[in-house]
Each structure stands twice: as C-alpha cells, then as structure tokens.
Scaffold this motif. Structure first.
Motif, short mmCIF file in Angstrom:
data_model
loop_
_atom_site.label_atom_id
_atom_site.label_comp_id
_atom_site.label_asym_id
_atom_site.label_seq_id
_atom_site.Cartn_x
_atom_site.Cartn_y
_atom_site.Cartn_z
N CYS A 5 0.83 -1.20 0.00
CA CYS A 5 0.00 0.00 0.00
C CYS A 5 0.88 1.27 0.00
O CYS A 5 2.00 1.26 0.49
CB CYS A 5 -0.90 -0.01 1.22
SG CYS A 5 -2.15 1.29 1.22
N ASP B 117 0.27 3.70 1.77
CA ASP B 117 0.21 4.16 3.16
C ASP B 117 1.62 4.46 3.69
O ASP B 117 2.53 3.64 3.54
CB ASP B 117 -0.47 3.06 3.99
CG ASP B 117 -0.80 3.51 5.40
OD1 ASP B 117 0.13 3.95 6.11
OD2 ASP B 117 -1.98 3.42 5.79
N GLY C 49 -4.26 0.69 -1.31
CA GLY C 49 -5.01 -0.57 -1.26
C GLY C 49 -4.26 -1.76 -1.83
O GLY C 49 -4.82 -2.84 -1.98
N HIS D 192 -2.21 -4.57 4.75
CA HIS D 192 -1.88 -4.11 6.10
C HIS D 192 -3.14 -3.76 6.89
O HIS D 192 -4.18 -3.45 6.31
CB HIS D 192 -0.92 -2.91 6.05
CG HIS D 192 -1.56 -1.65 5.56
ND1 HIS D 192 -1.99 -0.64 6.41
CD2 HIS D 192 -1.85 -1.23 4.31
CE1 HIS D 192 -2.51 0.34 5.67
NE2 HIS D 192 -2.45 0.01 4.41
N CYS E 135 -6.02 -0.30 6.84
CA CYS E 135 -5.84 0.24 5.48
C CYS E 135 -7.00 1.18 5.14
O CYS E 135 -8.17 0.79 5.19
CB CYS E 135 -5.75 -0.89 4.47
SG CYS E 135 -5.48 -0.30 2.79
N GLY E 136 -6.66 2.41 4.78
CA GLY E 136 -7.69 3.41 4.46
C GLY E 136 -8.49 3.06 3.22
O GLY E 136 -9.69 3.33 3.13
ZN LIG Z 1 -3.52 0.87 2.88
#
Ligand SMILES: [Zn+2]
Length: 229
Positions: A76, A78, A101, A129, A132-133
């Motif tokens: 990701c 992130d 994602g 993970h 995760c947003g």
């Molecule tokens: Zn994520």
C-alpha cells in the motif's frame, strides 16, 4: 583497579549486545531461504533493532551496473508501510510496486511480469496491512451508498469489491474489515495467476513463490496469509 574492571565489563557487554551485522547481501542467499531472510528482517524491524543493511552510497555505486532484486512486493502507498523498512532491507533488494489498497490491476501486473520475466525474481509478495484506508473506504461505501467517491477512487473500491462478492463474507461479520483486507490480498494473487499464465508454470517448477501477507501497523509484524486455493 575496579575502574578498569568496570570498563572491561562494559566493553564486553556492548559487543555482546550489538546485533550481528549482515554478512551476506540478500542476492547471495539461496532462493529457498529468501522468504525466511525477509521475515527475519521483519523480526529485526518489529523488535526495534533494525540493521538498515545496504543503504550506503557505496552500495548504490555497486548497483549502478545493474539491479538483482530478490523479491517483487506489491504494498500500500500508506506512509506506514515502506517495504524496505518493514523487512529491514536496502538498496537493490526489493522491486516495489505501491498504490492505495495494494491492488493488483493491469499496470501492477505489467510491473510484476517485468520483475518475474526479466529480473527473474524468485519471490512475489502481495502485502496488505491493518487499518488500510482504501479497504476502510470500501467498507464504508458498502455500508453507506450515499457516500460518493471520485471515479478514480471508486475504481480502487470496485477492485476490492470484486473478491468480496465472490467470497460472500457476511456484511455484518464483526471482523468484516479484517477479512476484506485478507480477501483483497488473495484477490491480487488470483489476478496475477489468472492474467499471467506463466506464473503458474514457474510456481509448479519451483522457480517462483507467490505469497500473501498482512503487516500490522501497531506491532510492525508481518504474518503470512494462506491461500485456500
Ligand atoms: Zn492501505
């Protein structure tokens, strides 16, 4: 006299407590031990004693003639998930593809294909993970259709959704979010195998391993995900 003894004890202790330096570059490790080596790196990271191997300008100069990464990783975007830090590795070790994602769409498959066919990486990891947003956006969207995302974010959500429909995880399951994170990782693996048939042949002839994993942003630990297929 006591003072000298104290200094000697301190020096012995400092040598004993120092983490063992890595005496091998990742590319020198036999391919059947690579996953283990990466997980050991994750143990160093999550144990708060990383070695940050091969992160020098000297190493970069050595690599300027060519790269031989040992693993391709889709993770990701992130900011808490940089694979080189998570696995405590350095320059030239990992061929990394990142997006929100950790989805495995056409462009990502092209990059993976390049790593597998041309760089001959023996290991692919699809790394999801916790927290995760992107998966969170999918879960929220699923519960509240009045929330509209842009066309492009919606594409990410739709990718995640594809595997969800198939797996039919009960929407009211208390661990729906966690299971969606895992399903998305498996979806990535299935997409790669489906779209690049040579991947299955390489796996069968033990030239390639394709692994799913989830990284916990609280503990820093990576755990492997079993593919039921
Ligand atoms: Zn994520």
């Amino acid at each position: 006299m006591h003072r000298y003894l104290y200094i000697i004890i301190l020096s012995v202790l400092s040598i004993a407590c120092k983490p063992t330096p890595i005496d091998q570059h990742l590319e020198e490790i036999p391919k059947e031990n690579l996953l283990e080596a990466l997980l050991k790196g994750n143990e160093r990271f999550s144990g708060d004693h990383p070695l940050h191997p091969d992160q020098t300008l000297d190493r970069l100069r050595d690599l300027s003639v060519g790269q031989h990464p040992v693993a391709a990783i889709v993770s990701c975007s992130d900011s808490r998930v940089p694979p080189e830090l998570v696995f405590d590795q350095g320059l030239g070790d990992l061929f990394v593809i990142r997006n929100a994602g950790n989805i495995v769409g056409d462009y990502e498959i092209g990059s993976l294909e390049y790593a597998i066919e041309h760089l001959e990486v023996p290991l692919v990891i699809i790394l999801g993970h916790t927290k995760c947003g992107a998966i969170g956006a999918y879960v929220d969207h699923d519960h509240d259709h009045s929330h509209h995302y842009s066309e492009y974010i919606q594409k990410i959500i739709d990718f995640i959704d594809a595997e969800e429909e198939e797996k039919a995880i009960p929407r009211d399951a208390p661990d729906f979010y966690e299971r969606a994170i895992e399903a998305n990782v498996l979806h990535g693996i299935h997409e790669l195998k489906l779209k690049v048939p040579s991947v299955n042949e390489l796996i069968a002839s033990k030239k390639l391993k394709v692994i799913g994993a989830i990284y916990d942003v609280e503990t820093g630990k990576v755990r492997l995900v079993e593919d039921p297929n």
